[in-house]
Design an enzyme around this catalytic site. Sequence first.
Site, mmCIF file in Angstrom:
data_model
loop_
_atom_site.group_PDB
_atom_site.id
_atom_site.type_symbol
_atom_site.label_atom_id
_atom_site.label_comp_id
_atom_site.label_asym_id
_atom_site.label_seq_id
_atom_site.Cartn_x
_atom_site.Cartn_y
_atom_site.Cartn_z
ATOM 1 N N GLU A 129 33.201 0.489 -12.184
ATOM 2 C CA GLU A 129 34.176 0.055 -11.245
ATOM 3 C C GLU A 129 35.123 1.218 -10.612
ATOM 4 O OE1 GLU A 129 34.892 -3.337 -9.885
ATOM 5 O OE2 GLU A 129 35.504 -1.801 -8.374
ATOM 6 N N LYS A 205 30.042 7.453 -2.737
ATOM 7 C CA LYS A 205 30.689 6.211 -3.133
ATOM 8 C C LYS A 205 30.002 5.323 -2.111
ATOM 9 C CE LYS A 205 35.123 8.270 -4.340
ATOM 10 N NZ LYS A 205 36.184 8.765 -3.779
ATOM 11 N N GLY A 303 43.648 9.300 -8.646
ATOM 12 C CA GLY A 303 44.986 9.438 -9.263
ATOM 13 C C GLY A 303 44.495 8.918 -10.908
HETATM 14 N N1 HSE Z 1 38.471 13.442 -4.635
HETATM 15 C C1 HSE Z 1 38.584 12.138 -4.704
HETATM 16 C C2 HSE Z 1 39.455 11.631 -3.308
HETATM 17 C C3 HSE Z 1 38.912 11.471 -5.846
HETATM 18 O O1 HSE Z 1 40.222 12.357 -2.889
HETATM 19 O O2 HSE Z 1 39.286 10.301 -2.868
HETATM 20 C C4 HSE Z 1 38.728 10.200 -6.051
HETATM 21 O O3 HSE Z 1 37.172 9.929 -6.090
#
Ligand code: HSE
Length: 414
Positions: A129, A205, A303
């Site tokens: 997730e 993603k 985060g």
């Molecule tokens: N580097 C990624 C971002 C971290 O800035 O969204 C989280 O996947």
Amino acid sequence: MAYNGCYGVAVMGHGVVGSGVCEILYHKKDLLTQKSGKTPVLKRILDLRKFPEAPYASLFTDDFSLIEQDPEIAVVAEAMGGLKPAYEYVKRCLLAGKSVVTSNKELVAAKGAELLEIAAEKGVSFLFEASVGGGIPVIHPVCRCMAANQITEIAGILNGTTNFILSKMIYEHTSFEQALATAQELGYAERDPAADVDGHDACRKICILASLMLGKEVSPTEVEPQGIRDISLADVSYAGAYGSVIKLIGRAKLLENGKAAVTVSPALVPKSGRLAGIDGVFNGVVVRGDEVGELLFFGRGAGKEATASAVVSDIVEAAGQDGNPYLFWKGGCGNVDTTGADQMAYYFRTERSELLPGLAQELFGEVCFLSGEDTPQDQMAFVTGVMEEKKLLAGADTLAKKLPVYAALRVLDY
Ligand code: HSE
């Protein structure tokens, strides 16, 4: 294996996310027990470094076999990032009959099909997730809560760093370079910001989400992301004149040919839409299902605490069941549409020329010319009508042969 109402947990990688996972496991044992009826016991933390100040300092090891061979460790959280050695270790944990949860989008996007298959064979869970949208629940809702739906489209702001940079450009008129420097100072962007600003992180993603939508693998090797390095304040201004803002959008749309159009690119989205108001390091994902219609997921996409929240929730879930049949995609390639059949409009910024109105009309039909504030005098910008992307790309090629084209961006309706 559960023992005395407890289950052993190991965490691999004690970086930002891994340390957040350890802290929640250590400090919230009662709450986690209440949620699942079983108590998680943090047994090992794999890291080359030592953390003598941590309350669980005695649990650190650099020996992976201590995790692999411990029968009391039922769930392993992988927060190392990258493929080496995460891929090998995760595979070995699954083969050893342990459930694995991970925040590692590179691993899931590249090796998800294989790891899901091993987990299914072994009757354990492989949950991820946290790999998309940080703390935002989006994978579970797409796979479980929307089970009655054919998912037809997923689109979103999937990278917090680029969203922070674009927000600075839109609202503070900061240049890309200055905004990137601020993101680096605040610790959002990596020292090498390529994975974020060139769109690779968002690409991993959206490939995970597209694979879940299709039930078939969509590999990042089949999608060429376009990042935000070339976005200028002129584009921001012209977009504003069109009632839009520029966002880095990862998008997967199911087409009639059964394949998915999968793209990652900066795009104009309407100020009145669902994604325009999602600013700073926040993420937002729009999902369309044929029964439920449109859903919007919004929250902290990165985060320590937010990401650890999703990882620990997966640990609790993994401890409570034998496998996760709702999470699946079949390996293979060729599931990404390459015909350009998807429909949309485009924004172009070109060198100023008297020829442009006639040329644009000839290539794209009726277009809308824009007048931005503080835009270069020697440039012009326009937005086309909605048409098949292949026609837009062919027109863009012809346009570029006649005039310098400085920007060509999708115009999307989210
Ligand atoms: N580097 C990624 C971002 C971290 O800035 O969204 C989280 O996947």
